[in-house]
Enzyme design. Structure first.
Site, PDB file in Angstrom:
ATOM      1  N   SER A  65      82.531  58.232  28.624  1.00 32.48           N
ATOM      2  CA  SER A  65      82.197  58.281  27.200  1.00 32.48           C
ATOM      3  C   SER A  65      81.549  56.964  26.803  1.00 32.48           C
ATOM      4  CB  SER A  65      83.473  58.503  26.376  1.00 32.48           C
ATOM      5  OG  SER A  65      83.241  58.296  24.998  1.00 32.48           O
ATOM      6  N   TYR A  96      91.807  55.539  23.242  1.00 34.44           N
ATOM      7  CA  TYR A  96      90.772  56.250  23.989  1.00 34.44           C
ATOM      8  C   TYR A  96      89.853  55.257  24.686  1.00 34.44           C
ATOM      9  CZ  TYR A  96      87.262  59.892  24.910  1.00 34.44           C
ATOM     10  OH  TYR A  96      86.400  60.770  25.506  1.00 34.44           O
TER      11      TYR A  96
END
Length: 266
Positions: free
Chosen positions: A151, A164
């Site tokens: 990501s 995250y």
């Protein structure tokens, strides 16, 4: 004069007939779209995810082979490894680690151990389990590929994203070390880092409701779709094996950076 010959088209629909890929996270979103597009370019695809009923539907629609599996369950991964390699005669050309996810949007001072541990297990340890299990077959292949979907959260921290960020930074670090370790075995190691992707589940799972999830994309013109990311994944897998796309960052134009998103009135 000898006739000139053009190289075969690596993107033709039958160019990868006989090649075998395993895609995790295949029951929805980017994983599901990747299975569709790999099948369209001729790959034999094992579609892995926890939700068996969704995999069965995907198998019926695409001709993929359903492989129910939770990547953080090491014993289940070992059993799946034995099943796949027995069925393919030991062949695996590409391991595509799409499974992952986020829980919560807490700031560091209010960080939830439960959420952070879930994200680390899902994004880092699940990926580790899959690589450790299938790496011998990919080495034996001679031209194996591992592709990890991380990501843009692996590139820069942002408020409310620390858990995250930590998980995806961890997966990125794993990927970069693996590339160095496996080059001598001719195993390609590719990392895809998507930015804002509008899928049916990611933000809903993270934030707990469809309403909260939709606010993430409010006013954003053309966020990425699962199909956009899948197209990039399949491109990276289908280029000739001597080409290693170390990492690819892709975002919608409206997301100029992790911290800058252009939102226009609806």
């Amino acid at each position: 004069m000898a006739e000139s010959t053009l190289p075969s088209n690596p993107f033709a629909s039958d160019a990868h007939t006989g090649k075998v890929a395993l895609v995790t996270g295949a029951s929805s979103g980017i994983g599901r779209a990747t299975v569709y597009q790999l099948r369209a370019s001729g790959w034999t695809v094992y579609a892995a995810a926890r939700r068996a009923e969704r995999l069965q539907s995907l198998a019926e629609e695409t001709g993929a082979i359903a492989l129910p599996l939770d990547t953080i369950d090491e014993s289940a991964v070992i059993a799946a490894t034995e099943k796949l390699l027995q069925e393919t005669g030991g062949r695996l050309d590409a391991l595509v680690n799409i499974a992952g996810g986020a829980h919560g949007a807490d700031r560091v001072g209010e960080g939830s151990n439960e959420d952070w541990e879930w994200m680390y297990r899902t994004n880092v340890l699940g990926t580790l389990n899959m690589i450790r299990a299938f790496l011998p077959a990919l080495r034996e292949n001679g031209e194996g590929t591992i592709l990890n979907l991380t990501s843009t959260a692996a590139e820069a921290g942002y408020e409310g994203g620390a858990g995250y960020n930590a998980a995806k930074f961890g997966e990125r670090g794993l990927t970069e070390a693996l590339r160095l370790e496996e080059a001598e075995n001719n195993v390609r190691v590719i990392e895809i880092r998507p930015g804002m992707v509008h899928t049916e589940e990611f933000s809903k799972v993270r934030l707990g409701s469809a309403e909260a999830a939709e606010k993430v994309y409010a006013g954003v013109e053309k966020p990425l779709l699962a199909e956009d990311v899948a197209q990039t994944v399949v491109f990276a897998l289908n280029v000739p094996h001597h080409i290693n796309l170390d990492h690819i960052t892709l975002r919608p134009v409206a997301q100029a950076a992790q911290y800058k998103v252009i939102r226009r009135n609806s």
